[in-house]
Design a protein around this motif. Structure first.
Motif, PDB file in Angstrom:
ATOM      1  N   MET A   1       2.475  -8.814   6.007  1.00 55.81           N
ATOM      2  CA  MET A   1       1.187  -8.526   5.416  1.00 55.81           C
ATOM      3  C   MET A   1       0.992  -9.421   4.183  1.00 55.81           C
ATOM      4  N   THR A   2      -0.212  -9.953   4.041  1.00 55.54           N
ATOM      5  CA  THR A   2      -0.501 -10.781   2.867  1.00 55.54           C
ATOM      6  C   THR A   2      -0.713  -9.885   1.649  1.00 55.54           C
ATOM      7  N   ALA A   3      -0.732 -10.493   0.478  1.00 55.56           N
ATOM      8  CA  ALA A   3      -0.961  -9.735  -0.756  1.00 55.56           C
ATOM      9  C   ALA A   3      -2.330  -9.059  -0.725  1.00 55.56           C
ATOM     10  N   VAL A   4      -3.327  -9.746  -0.178  1.00 56.41           N
ATOM     11  CA  VAL A   4      -4.673  -9.161  -0.086  1.00 56.41           C
ATOM     12  C   VAL A   4      -4.653  -7.968   0.869  1.00 56.41           C
ATOM     13  N   GLU A   5      -4.025  -8.115   2.014  1.00 50.59           N
ATOM     14  CA  GLU A   5      -3.950  -7.008   2.979  1.00 50.59           C
ATOM     15  C   GLU A   5      -3.209  -5.812   2.386  1.00 50.59           C
ATOM     16  N   THR A   6      -2.140  -6.075   1.673  1.00 47.40           N
ATOM     17  CA  THR A   6      -1.382  -5.001   1.027  1.00 47.40           C
ATOM     18  C   THR A   6      -2.236  -4.302  -0.021  1.00 47.40           C
ATOM     19  N   ALA A   7      -2.955  -5.076  -0.823  1.00 46.80           N
ATOM     20  CA  ALA A   7      -3.816  -4.507  -1.853  1.00 46.80           C
ATOM     21  C   ALA A   7      -4.923  -3.658  -1.237  1.00 46.80           C
ATOM     22  N   VAL A   8      -5.548  -4.150  -0.171  1.00 50.33           N
ATOM     23  CA  VAL A   8      -6.622  -3.398   0.490  1.00 50.33           C
ATOM     24  C   VAL A   8      -6.067  -2.103   1.071  1.00 50.33           C
ATOM     25  N   GLU A   9      -4.881  -2.160   1.640  1.00 45.51           N
ATOM     26  CA  GLU A   9      -4.244  -0.955   2.191  1.00 45.51           C
ATOM     27  C   GLU A   9      -3.983   0.065   1.078  1.00 45.51           C
ATOM     28  N   LYS A  10      -3.490  -0.392  -0.057  1.00 45.39           N
ATOM     29  CA  LYS A  10      -3.236   0.506  -1.186  1.00 45.39           C
ATOM     30  C   LYS A  10      -4.541   1.107  -1.702  1.00 45.39           C
ATOM     31  N   ILE A  11      -5.578   0.289  -1.799  1.00 47.30           N
ATOM     32  CA  ILE A  11      -6.874   0.785  -2.269  1.00 47.30           C
ATOM     33  C   ILE A  11      -7.389   1.869  -1.328  1.00 47.30           C
ATOM     34  N   GLN A  12      -7.312   1.614  -0.033  1.00 47.10           N
ATOM     35  CA  GLN A  12      -7.775   2.601   0.948  1.00 47.10           C
ATOM     36  C   GLN A  12      -6.991   3.905   0.812  1.00 47.10           C
ATOM     37  N   ARG A  13      -5.689   3.809   0.704  1.00 49.57           N
ATOM     38  CA  ARG A  13      -4.835   4.991   0.589  1.00 49.57           C
ATOM     39  C   ARG A  13      -5.150   5.764  -0.701  1.00 49.57           C
ATOM     40  N   GLU A  14      -5.311   5.046  -1.801  1.00 47.67           N
ATOM     41  CA  GLU A  14      -5.585   5.700  -3.081  1.00 47.67           C
ATOM     42  C   GLU A  14      -6.986   6.303  -3.131  1.00 47.67           C
ATOM     43  N   MET A  15      -7.955   5.644  -2.522  1.00 48.78           N
ATOM     44  CA  MET A  15      -9.315   6.197  -2.487  1.00 48.78           C
ATOM     45  C   MET A  15      -9.338   7.475  -1.635  1.00 48.78           C
ATOM     46  N   THR A  16      -8.579   7.492  -0.554  1.00 46.54           N
ATOM     47  CA  THR A  16      -8.482   8.688   0.284  1.00 46.54           C
ATOM     48  C   THR A  16      -7.853   9.823  -0.506  1.00 46.54           C
ATOM     49  N   SER A  17      -6.795   9.520  -1.240  1.00 45.08           N
ATOM     50  CA  SER A  17      -6.138  10.525  -2.075  1.00 45.08           C
ATOM     51  C   SER A  17      -7.103  11.046  -3.143  1.00 45.08           C
TER      52      SER A  17
END
Length: 142
Positions: A1-17
């Motif tokens: 996973m690229t840094a951008v993909e990892t960041a987007v995944e974290k953002i999605q997870r944190e926004m869901t939380s």
């Protein structure tokens, strides 16, 4: 996973939380006022009233969903329908006195909870975070 993909995944997870926490805390702030109800009341206050179809459009919700929410808020005595002075065929939703009181009470509680949660954040971080959220939401179609 690229840094951008990892960041987007974290953002999605944190926004869901964040969304889950917001829904859960809404019930603690006022047992009869869901997060959706609180949001709709806030919009009506901000706009000085609007039509149910405007609410559905603004929040990209199905008209039947808004209709159920509006019905519950009316039965609870928190909103009322008034004829539009410019077009008597149109009904505009407005907060009642009780709706204004509950909205103000829940708003105070929510602000206090946010202040407590963010109390240790440096001012620069708060300003940046607020700007990022504003930027994110301005580009959102949802």
């Amino acid at each position: 996973m690229t840094a951008v993909e990892t960041a987007v995944e974290k953002i999605q997870r944190e926004m869901t939380s964040f969304a889950r926490r917001a829904r859960a805390s809404a019930g603690r702030m006022h047992p009869e006022l869901s997060l959706v109800s609180y949001t709709l009341l806030g919009h009506l206050e901000e706009r000085g009233g609007c039509r149910a179809t405007d609410l559905a459009s603004h929040y990209a919700l199905d008209k039947s969903t808004v209709s159920r929410q509006v019905g519950a808020l009316e039965r609870a005595g928190l909103i009322e329908r008034r004829l539009d002075p410019e077009d008597a065929r149109v009904q505009v939703l407005h907060l009642t006195g009780a709706g204004e009181e509950i909205l103000a009470q829940v708003t105070r509680s929510r602000r206090a909870a946010f202040r407590e949660r963010l109390a240790d954040w440096p001012e620069a971080d708060l300003v940046r975070f607020a700007a990022y959220l504003e930027r994110y939401n301005a580009g959102s179609a949802e």
